[in-house]
Motif scaffolding. Structure first.
Motif, PDB file in Angstrom:
ATOM      1  N   ASN A 122     -34.667   3.177 -19.061  1.00 28.55           N
ATOM      2  CA  ASN A 122     -33.261   2.830 -18.858  1.00 28.55           C
ATOM      3  C   ASN A 122     -32.882   1.503 -19.506  1.00 28.55           C
ATOM      4  OD1 ASN A 122     -30.681   3.399 -17.872  1.00 28.55           O
ATOM      5  ND2 ASN A 122     -31.005   2.144 -16.056  1.00 28.55           N
ATOM      6  N   HIS A 124     -30.863  -1.151 -22.020  1.00 31.14           N
ATOM      7  CA  HIS A 124     -29.497  -1.354 -22.480  1.00 31.14           C
ATOM      8  C   HIS A 124     -29.552  -1.660 -23.964  1.00 31.14           C
ATOM      9  CE1 HIS A 124     -25.467  -3.027 -22.922  1.00 31.14           C
ATOM     10  NE2 HIS A 124     -25.179  -2.645 -21.682  1.00 31.14           N
ATOM     11  N   ALA A 126     -27.404  -2.654 -26.293  1.00 33.11           N
ATOM     12  CA  ALA A 126     -26.466  -3.500 -27.028  1.00 33.11           C
ATOM     13  C   ALA A 126     -27.215  -4.254 -28.120  1.00 33.11           C
ATOM     14  CB  ALA A 126     -25.781  -4.486 -26.093  1.00 33.11           C
ATOM     15  N   ASP A 373     -19.120   0.446 -28.842  1.00 35.42           N
ATOM     16  CA  ASP A 373     -19.726   0.378 -27.514  1.00 35.42           C
ATOM     17  C   ASP A 373     -20.550  -0.888 -27.325  1.00 35.42           C
ATOM     18  OD1 ASP A 373     -18.732   2.830 -26.658  1.00 35.42           O
ATOM     19  OD2 ASP A 373     -20.413   3.930 -27.537  1.00 35.42           O
ATOM     20  N   THR A 375     -22.234  -1.016 -23.990  1.00 36.81           N
ATOM     21  CA  THR A 375     -23.273  -0.290 -23.258  1.00 36.81           C
ATOM     22  C   THR A 375     -23.678   0.949 -24.041  1.00 36.81           C
ATOM     23  OG1 THR A 375     -22.351  -1.039 -21.160  1.00 36.81           O
ATOM     24  CG2 THR A 375     -23.827   0.861 -21.098  1.00 36.81           C
ATOM     25  N   ARG A 376     -24.955   1.036 -24.337  1.00 37.25           N
ATOM     26  CA  ARG A 376     -25.468   2.139 -25.154  1.00 37.25           C
ATOM     27  C   ARG A 376     -26.812   2.580 -24.602  1.00 37.25           C
ATOM     28  NH1 ARG A 376     -27.216   1.019 -29.699  1.00 37.25           N
ATOM     29  NH2 ARG A 376     -26.484   2.827 -30.862  1.00 37.25           N
TER      30      ARG A 376
END
Length: 515
Positions: A122, A124, A126, A373, A375-376
């Protein structure tokens, strides 16, 4: 230095809640459920040939999706049982070996597992200083090299619409900047020179996918800015018409800034004359974009690579890895030849995202500064793992296999007295219909639509449809790595059998009505 606890399960303190299992016994129960989930998915994927290509969710099970949100949960095992009984059997069928609809990929077992790993980590995406962004940068670098534009900037996005819109946004930014404006600061309506600035327009063929209209609207250009160019008999952009449109638009006070070629049109699989469009764009100082949503990956297949000639000349390319790349949804790529202009289009400064010289924030928000984006998710892992495991050459061989099977199917259509090829099939899309000499086009349109629905509802196969010259066409779009020659033969036989069945029904109905 603070010690990191050893790897062991500890019960939650009293009064504490978490979505993690509460104790070691609960962890073991979840582990067992996870193994059951994995076994179920692999069992199904290994036996798809023996399952229907599609089956509709029964009315008796639809009530589940009208229930209100559960205030108290039913537990993981019960929730999974609902998934198995109400969801798993009733997808759109795109993982099946006889699915040929809309250019949708099937996913792979390994990529499915990679998705689990990505969700487990999980991260992030960015940017910042950790391994997942390094994976994506490597994957983008690989893809840029394969497309013939090494060193290009880019990133992974949700799909072809997002990728193409991203590229058009970069082209718009570059065009306005070249004209002395700043679209990010002033927008399209308030350039320094005021409201007399000429309206920007861009070009693509009438066969361009529907993303272009959405992009024109979303980018503030308006649908009128999308200039639709006629096509020739091969459904490729008419370059004489394109040159004429550009000249007339300039004479009429419009400002052309971009031409979009298509590598594999959505209707017929045609590819525009990309080298010629590239030359025209150089002559006219226009941005050259290629929508390669599914066709661009044909560069990996030696037998059809020549059809993609000119990709390497593009200023930007968009393509989907969840189509001919076989990845699970969602995963597309946009590449921009000049990484600096891509960065300038999207970069933003925020104190809470400031880059540091060391630690987690070292390197900054690399991807957030190159796309919309912040959040990716970790889309790149499945691509990275599949290519590491199988190699690019295998993907190329599967693409060639698909093309060979589609071409054989097209030849079989041409040879069959009751079937008709409705458009050239240069790549992997075959548009055809069942026909009978005594029936007019209106009747054949109705009949072929019913034929398509019976194919789907009987679980035999899932082609989609389109209209070619006003005629209803069954559209077989083949990007399926699971399809065998036997599957293709079965579809051909089923089409003719159902077509004959429909003709028989029509004759019987007319006889019953009498003269």
């Amino acid at each position: 230095m603070t010690a990191i606890p050893s790897a062991q399960t500890s019960p939650l303190p009293p009064g504490t809640e978490s979505f993690d299992p509460a104790n070691s016994e609960a962890w073991e129960a979840l582990r067992a459920l996870g193994h059951r989930m994995l076994d179920d998915m692999l069992d199904i994927q290994s036996s798809l040939t023996h399952r229907p290509a599609w089956q509709e969710l029964p009315a008796t099970k639809r009530h589940l999706f009208d229930e209100p949100a559960p205030i108290e949960g039913i537990g993981a095992d019960a929730a999974y049982d609902r998934f198995r009984s109400h969801i798993l059997p009733y997808g759109n069928g795109n993982w099946h070996p006889r699915f040929f609809g809309w250019v949708q990929g099937q996913g792979t077992p390994l990529a499915m597992l990679a998705e689990m790993l990505a969700a487990g980590m999980n991260p992030h995406l960015a940017g910042f200083n950790h391994s997942p962004p390094m994976v994506e940068r490597q994957v983008v670098s690989w893809l840029a090299q394969l497309m013939g534009i090494p060193g290009a900037g880019g990133l992974l996005v949700t799909g072809g619409t997002a990728a193409n819109t991203h590229a058009l946004g970069v082209a718009r930014f570059a065009a306005v900047r070249a004209r002395g404006g700043n679209v990010r600061e002033h927008g399209l309506q308030h350039w320094p020179e005021g409201p007399t600035a000429k309206p920007l327009v861009f070009y693509g063929s009438v066969e361009t996918h529907g993303w272009a209209r959405k992009a024109a609207e979303w980018l503030g250009l308006g649908d009128r800015a999308f200039r639709r160019v006629p096509v020739d008999a091969a459904y490729e952009m008419d370059l004489v018409a394109l040159r004429g449109m550009i000249e007339r638009d300039r004479q009429n006070g419009l400002d052309p800034f971009c031409v979009m070629g298509t590598a594999g049109t959505v209707n017929t699989g045609a590819t525009d004359a990309l080298p010629a469009i590239a030359q025209l764009c150089r002559d006219e100082s226009l941005w050259f974009h290629v929508d390669g949503a599914f066709g661009a990956l044909a560069v990996l297949a030696p037998s059809v690579r020549d059809q993609m000639a000119g990709l390497e000349l593009a200023d930007s390319i968009a393509f989907d890895l969840h189509k001919w790349g076989a990845m699970p949804f969602e995963c597309a790529c946009v590449l921009v030849r000049d990484p600096a202009v891509n960065h300038d289009t999207f970069r933003a400064n925020a104190s809470y995202l400031a880059e540091t010289s060391r630690g987690v924030s070292a390197g900054g928000v690399y991807f957030a500064d190159r796309g919309l984006d912040l959040t990716r998710g970790f889309k790149a892992l499945k691509v990275w793992m599949q290519l590491q495991a199988s190699g690019v050459a295998k993907l190329g061989r599967i693409i060639e296999q698909n093309v060979t099977q589609a071409q054989h199917f097209a030849r079989a259509v041409l040879a069959h007295p009751s079937l008709e090829l409705l458009a050239p099939a240069p790549l992997n899309i075959v548009c055809f219909r069942y026909r009978a000499d005594a029936l007019d086009d209106d009747t054949l349109n109705v009949m072929n639509e019913e034929l398509l629905l019976r194919l789907q509802e009987r679980g035999i196969a899932v082609p989609s449809s389109t209209r070619i010259g006003g005629r209803f066409a069954l559209r077989l779009a083949h990007v399926n790595h699971r399809t065998t020659d036997e599957d293709m033969a079965l579809v051909l036989a089923a089409v003719t059998e159902i077509g004959d069945e429909l003709v028989g029904e029509l004759v019987a109905a007319r006889a019953q009505r009498g003269p």
